[in-house]
Scaffold this active site. Sequence first.
Site, PDB file in Angstrom:
ATOM      1  N   HIS A 183       0.858  -1.185   0.000  1.00  0.00           N
ATOM      2  CA  HIS A 183       0.000   0.000   0.000  1.00  0.00           C
ATOM      3  C   HIS A 183       0.889   1.229   0.000  1.00  0.00           C
ATOM      4  O   HIS A 183       1.935   1.242   0.651  1.00  0.00           O
ATOM      5  CB  HIS A 183      -0.914  -0.003   1.236  1.00  0.00           C
ATOM      6  CG  HIS A 183      -2.042   0.964   1.159  1.00  0.00           C
ATOM      7  ND1 HIS A 183      -1.899   2.306   1.470  1.00  0.00           N
ATOM      8  CD2 HIS A 183      -3.343   0.796   0.813  1.00  0.00           C
ATOM      9  CE1 HIS A 183      -3.064   2.908   1.317  1.00  0.00           C
ATOM     10  NE2 HIS A 183      -3.949   2.023   0.922  1.00  0.00           N
ATOM     11  N   ASP A 206      -8.008  -4.926  -0.074  1.00  0.00           N
ATOM     12  CA  ASP A 206      -8.465  -5.709  -1.230  1.00  0.00           C
ATOM     13  C   ASP A 206      -8.206  -7.200  -1.075  1.00  0.00           C
ATOM     14  O   ASP A 206      -8.887  -8.012  -1.702  1.00  0.00           O
ATOM     15  CB  ASP A 206      -7.761  -5.211  -2.501  1.00  0.00           C
ATOM     16  CG  ASP A 206      -8.114  -3.774  -2.821  1.00  0.00           C
ATOM     17  OD1 ASP A 206      -9.309  -3.462  -2.828  1.00  0.00           O
ATOM     18  OD2 ASP A 206      -7.195  -2.970  -3.059  1.00  0.00           O
TER      19      ASP A 206
END
Length: 373
Positions: A255, A306
């Site tokens: 991320h 996700d």
Amino acid sequence: METKCEVKHGLEGVAVAISSISYVDGEKGELIYRGFSIEDLVEYSNFEETAYLIWFGNLPNENELDFINAMLTKKRELPKNIIRLMYLFPKNAHPMEVLRSVVSVLGMYSSDNNSTFEDAINLTAKIPTIIAYWYRIKNNFSLIHPNEDLKHSENFLYMMFGDIPQEKELFDKSLILHMEQGMNASTFASTVTASTLSDVYSIITTALGTLKGQLHGGANEKVLMMLEEIRTIDYVEKYVNDLILKRKKIMGFGHRIYKTFDPRAKILKKWLNEIKEEIRYYKIALKVEEVVLKNFKGKKIYPNVDFYSGILYNYFNIPKDFFTTIFAMARIVGWTAHAMEYCKNNRIFRPRSIYNGPKNLDYKKIKEVKING
């Protein structure tokens, strides 16, 4: 070549706005909406209440919550012409393409007198209907129209499948996780459009186009495709090691902001672990996490939201090509909140690029250019 200003690829570390909507601490793995931790909000709040919080900056009282519920209920149905149009779309159209297109067309049905907030409510109410209607049109099912007695997330599940699962609150809370995340790619893109003083439908069309990308919202669909390819726990190690060897991205990991566990991924993982029945792909996902963390130990690469969200959506029987539309169904709140906030002290975005091409070339007409050979 111009060298007067520094290039920050991907705008890494560049602040483009001042906002009180959300705060992300990437080192500690914290996510805060308007001062409230994401952990508290998913524990105690619901979609409508958190949406009000993000839009207005404070939790609603009973009358304010009733107002939001009533507005969403009133706005859910689509114009009949748009429903007829959806039946003309190719059945193999990706749900995000359909959602993006219908949102754009809805702009033609909006009054010029509408406030930004009215249009935000209108789209927030209608996006679940667009998604559910496309699912049913795509599969040759008859449409199930909104039920005014149901709340936002319940209505979506009802319009999709005709019934409401026992774990409906879990789905509602999952929308809170995706509602807001600071100045991410789609929020930035939509804020750029908002800075031109364009309409909300253009703003959200911009956001949807950005979210569709597999490096952004489309990642949850790619995660489930990866887990389907792996199939068994025994194949995990070889599959992951092959990706690492080929320097390919492992979907659902890493991320730009979080340098530790994404708090949303931790919450989703906890929920999946607490569901009593066996969850498809969950054990494979746990093994993938274990192998990835072992291979990247010390490199601050962890599961993001996700990685586990697709497994939860799959549990609710939502097809994987619809996963990103669920993301959009929640993030519409954050997108519109940022648009309204930024435009209070608006300045159109106009960044620079550094030119590195040629200069002072001599122009020649085509007939004067000699063709070699």
